[in-house]
Design an enzyme around this catalytic site. Structure first.
Site, PDB file in Angstrom:
ATOM      1  CB  CYS A 111      44.435  35.445  41.000  1.00 27.80           C
ATOM      2  SG  CYS A 111      43.471  36.760  41.737  1.00 27.80           S
ATOM      3  CG  HIS A 224      43.231  38.518  37.195  1.00 26.52           C
ATOM      4  ND1 HIS A 224      41.872  38.658  37.047  1.00 26.52           N
ATOM      5  CD2 HIS A 224      43.434  38.263  38.522  1.00 26.52           C
ATOM      6  CE1 HIS A 224      41.281  38.489  38.224  1.00 26.52           C
ATOM      7  NE2 HIS A 224      42.204  38.244  39.133  1.00 26.52           N
TER       8      HIS A 224
END
Ligand code: NAP
Length: 321
Positions: A111, A224
């Site tokens: 990710c 993130h």
């Protein structure tokens, strides 16, 4: 994954939902219909054209070959196959041409790596990429649904006292910054950090790219972020970098610091684009550039990238939200 398939009008009538026995009673909604979740089994993939796996390495290792043998194309979110020669590791905007050969199994990258790669690719193409130093600030949802519950319990408990450790004894997510994601390797880096190193090289097609990563878990639910320093083969003005990112699909420049406009997890949740900002010259290196990246780890970092791969594998369009 179901929400992304629906939003993008993916051509599926009634997806078959598979999990473990733990989900035997579970029903999930898709396009207004409640669908049962069934335990995965040897015959479950018969007649299936496309299988999206998001259940971790042991499950992918056990069941992806079964799905392929049944004739399904597999897009796998785990890291079980990412480093195998012959298994394409794909961010469609960067190396989507690998899907033209219609491979039976495609690996969806890590990710944090997906977001990083979208920011790096246009710089690498324009000016040659020599070195990347990245520190990530990763949301707890990246560790799965149970970890997210643990964060929420820890935040509530931590208002009155020191938050308790996680169920497995590891340090609490709440009110904390944890410089460990996944297990430690012999070289002192974590597996998550080495995923960023190996996957950046593979996706960008620069096998000797110098990459150094520090992966950190922060008490954020979704989104993130990463602080990135790169060395290019020539100096690059921040405005040239912004221009390159603006014309690159999947990237959005949010870089007006004087108005408090920069990439942040709270503002990327639910969005498809990877945001880049805080762009400045590296004061320690004439060919260096520093910037900050934020993206929704559950969308571009996982489900969206997997569905974009599936669209290309099945000959569908890759749209944007
Ligand atoms: N979260 C992210 O940001 C992210 C991003 C990129 C990649 N990934 C990767 O995607 C994978 C899944 O992550 P996640 O965050 O979605 O995890 P998660 O929230 O913990 O979900 C795991 C899923 O796998 C199922 N499962 C577990 N054991 C199973 C078994 N033996 N047989 C069949 N199904 C089983 C679970 O169903 P039951 O409850 O029925 O067991 C659940 O639906 C991991 O490899 C992860 O590294 C995650």
């Amino acid at each position: 994954m179901l929400a992304v398939l629906d939003e993008r009008n993916f051509p599926v009538d009634r997806p078959l939902l598979l999990a473990s026995e733990r989900s035997a009673e579970l029903k999930l909604s898709f396009r207004g219909e409640l669908l049962p979740v069934e335990p995965v089994s040897a015959g479950a993939f018969d007649g299936i054209e496309l299988a999206l796996f998001a259940a971790g390495n042991p499950v992918s290792t056990r069941w992806a070959p079964v799905a392929c043998a049944a004739g399904a194309r597999v897009v796998d979110n785990s890291s079980a196959f990412r480093y195998q020669d012959g298994v394409p590791l794909v961010v469609p905007e960067v190396n989507g041409q690998l899907l033209d050969a219609r491979p039976p199994l495609v690996a969806n990258p890590n990710c944090s790596t997906i977001a990083l790669i979208l920011a790096l690719a246009p710089l690498a193409r324009a000016a040659g990429l020599e070195r990347v130093v990245v520190s990530t600030y990763q949301a707890v949802s990246g560790a799965g649904a149970e970890a997210l519950d643990e964060l929420e319990r820890g935040v509530r408990a931590g208002l009155d006292r020191r938050p308790p450790p996680a169920a497995d004894g590891s340090p609490p997510f709440a009110f904390n910054v944890v410089p460990r994601i996944d297990r430690f390797e012999d070289n002192g880096y974590t597996r998550e950090e080495m995923k960023i190193v190996w996957e950046s090289r593979k996706i960008l097609g620069i096998p000797d790219l110098a990459v150094s990563a520090t992966a950190v878990r922060v008490p954020v639910r979704v989104g993130h972020s990463a602080a990135v320093t790169v060395r290019l083969s020539r100096p690059m003005d921040p405005e040239e970098a912004r221009t390159l990112w603006r014309s690159f699909p999947g990237v959005e420049v949010v870089d007006t610091p004087e108005l408090d406009r920069y990439p942040m997890p709270l503002e990327v949740e639910g969005r498809d684009a990877v945001r880049v900002g805080r762009t400045r010259r590296d004061l320690s290196d004439p060919n260096g550039l520093c910037f900050f990246v934020a993206s929704d780890n559950l969308r571009k970092g996982a489900a969206l990238n997997a569905v974009q791969i599936a669209e290309q594998l099945c000959g569908e369009r890759a749209g944007a939200r």
